[in-house]
Write a protein that holds these residues in place. Structure first.
Motif, short mmCIF file in Angstrom:
data_model
loop_
_atom_site.label_atom_id
_atom_site.label_comp_id
_atom_site.label_asym_id
_atom_site.label_seq_id
_atom_site.Cartn_x
_atom_site.Cartn_y
_atom_site.Cartn_z
N ASP A 87 -5.58 -2.89 -0.62
CA ASP A 87 -6.65 -4.00 -1.20
C ASP A 87 -6.62 -5.24 -0.29
N CYS A 90 -6.48 -9.50 -1.75
CA CYS A 90 -6.17 -9.08 -3.28
C CYS A 90 -6.35 -10.35 -4.00
N ASP A 93 -5.98 -10.25 -8.17
CA ASP A 93 -6.66 -8.97 -8.77
C ASP A 93 -5.94 -7.99 -9.50
N TRP A 107 0.51 1.86 -3.04
CA TRP A 107 -0.79 0.86 -3.17
C TRP A 107 -0.24 -0.36 -2.36
N ASP A 109 -1.05 -4.45 -1.60
CA ASP A 109 -1.97 -5.74 -1.75
C ASP A 109 -1.76 -6.71 -0.60
N ASP A 111 -2.67 -10.30 1.29
CA ASP A 111 -3.34 -11.59 1.35
C ASP A 111 -2.59 -12.51 2.12
N ARG A 119 1.48 -14.28 -6.21
CA ARG A 119 1.19 -12.95 -6.75
C ARG A 119 2.63 -12.24 -7.23
N SER A 127 3.08 -2.69 -6.85
CA SER A 127 2.41 -2.42 -5.29
C SER A 127 3.52 -3.17 -4.44
N LEU A 129 3.61 -5.61 -1.35
CA LEU A 129 2.94 -6.96 -1.11
C LEU A 129 3.05 -7.04 0.53
#
Length: 270
Positions: A87, A90, A93, A107, A109, A111, A119, A127, A129
């Motif tokens: 993602d 992210c 979200d 998963w 994420d 950013d 986050r 997830s 990161l």
């Protein structure tokens, strides 16, 4: 209750805009996405959301595009239960919680570092990161590249300068053996018009990147092949839009050219 006070730059602050829109949708009688976790999260953040001037049209389109991107993720994961999901941009979200992937899915994420730090405080666990500047090379060097990947980029395209989005797509499709890229695609006009939207103007962000032909990414040298273009003004969920937005959306849906100026979700295979 301890309130979080995020310190973010202008681009990063747009994550609060989309979070607020999802939260407003969750609190509406005819919720499209129904993301209660986003509503809960927005309530824990010390921020004047009123300054964003979020209107019903932004709430509806934000919720609908998120729902359609969620559907794309769920379908991919169901067909490839051992895949990875990336993602990009992210923000805050809660897509992983909405999609609820099985244990075999990894998963990630991704950013900016300050967003990833926020986050980690707001949404701990779940997830992997990844703190990265998506405009630079080596974005996902630490992400395993031996499995199919579902790559999602919601609201990211207009804010990446020059050809950096295309360059990122090339890096990603070379990193993974196969997969899909799902984005909400902006036309050039729609991207330029974003900076005049009350919510974007409130943040002082100038967005500009977009493309008109949904097949243009096939020319980026990333091995992308258009799998689907969804014009969201024609989605059945429009029946639940508030008036007069519902009537205007249905009128727009009569023209494909006009429909493309609104929200659209594009899926590409590689």
């Amino acid at each position: 209750m301890h309130l979080l006070r995020p310190e973010l730059g202008l681009i990063q602050e747009t994550l609060l805009l989309t979070l607020h829109a999802r939260a407003l949708d969750a609190g509406s009688p005819g919720a499209i996405l129904g993301d209660r976790l986003s509503a809960e999260l927005a309530g824990r953040i010390d921020y004047d959301f009123g300054r964003l001037k979020v209107k019903p049209d932004l709430v509806a389109t934000t919720a609908l595009r998120a729902k359609k991107l969620d559907d794309a993720v769920r379908a991919f994961v169901a067909a490839r239960p051992g895949c990875v999901v990336i993602d990009l941009g992210c923000g805050l979200d809660t897509r992983m919680w909405r999609c609820d992937p099985p244990p075999g899915v990894d998963w990630y994420d991704v950013d900016f570092p300050e967003v990833v730090a926020l986050r980690a405080e707001c949404l701990p666990g779940g997830s992997h990161l990844v703190a990265a500047d998506l405009t630079s090379s080596g974005r996902l060097a630490d992400v395993p590249g031996d499995r199919p990947a579902m790559i999602v980029a919601e609201g990211l395209l207009p804010f990446m300068p020059g050809d950096s989005f295309a360059a990122m797509a090339r890096d990603l499709t070379r990193h993974f053996p196969s997969g899909e890229l799902a984005i909400n695609g902006y036309t050039r006009f729609a991207a330029r018009a974003m900076k005049y939207h009350p919510s974007i103007k409130a943040l002082g962000v100038k967005a500009a990147q977009g493309f008109d032909d949904p097949r243009e990414p096939e020319s980026w040298g990333a091995g992308l092949e258009l799998a689907e273009e969804q014009l969201l003004v024609r989605a059945p969920e429009v029946a639940g839009f508030p008036q007069p937005l519902r009537a205007l959306t249905r009128l727009t849906a009569l023209s494909t050219a006009l429909s493309r100026q609104g929200a659209r979700v594009l899926r590409y295979r590689f």
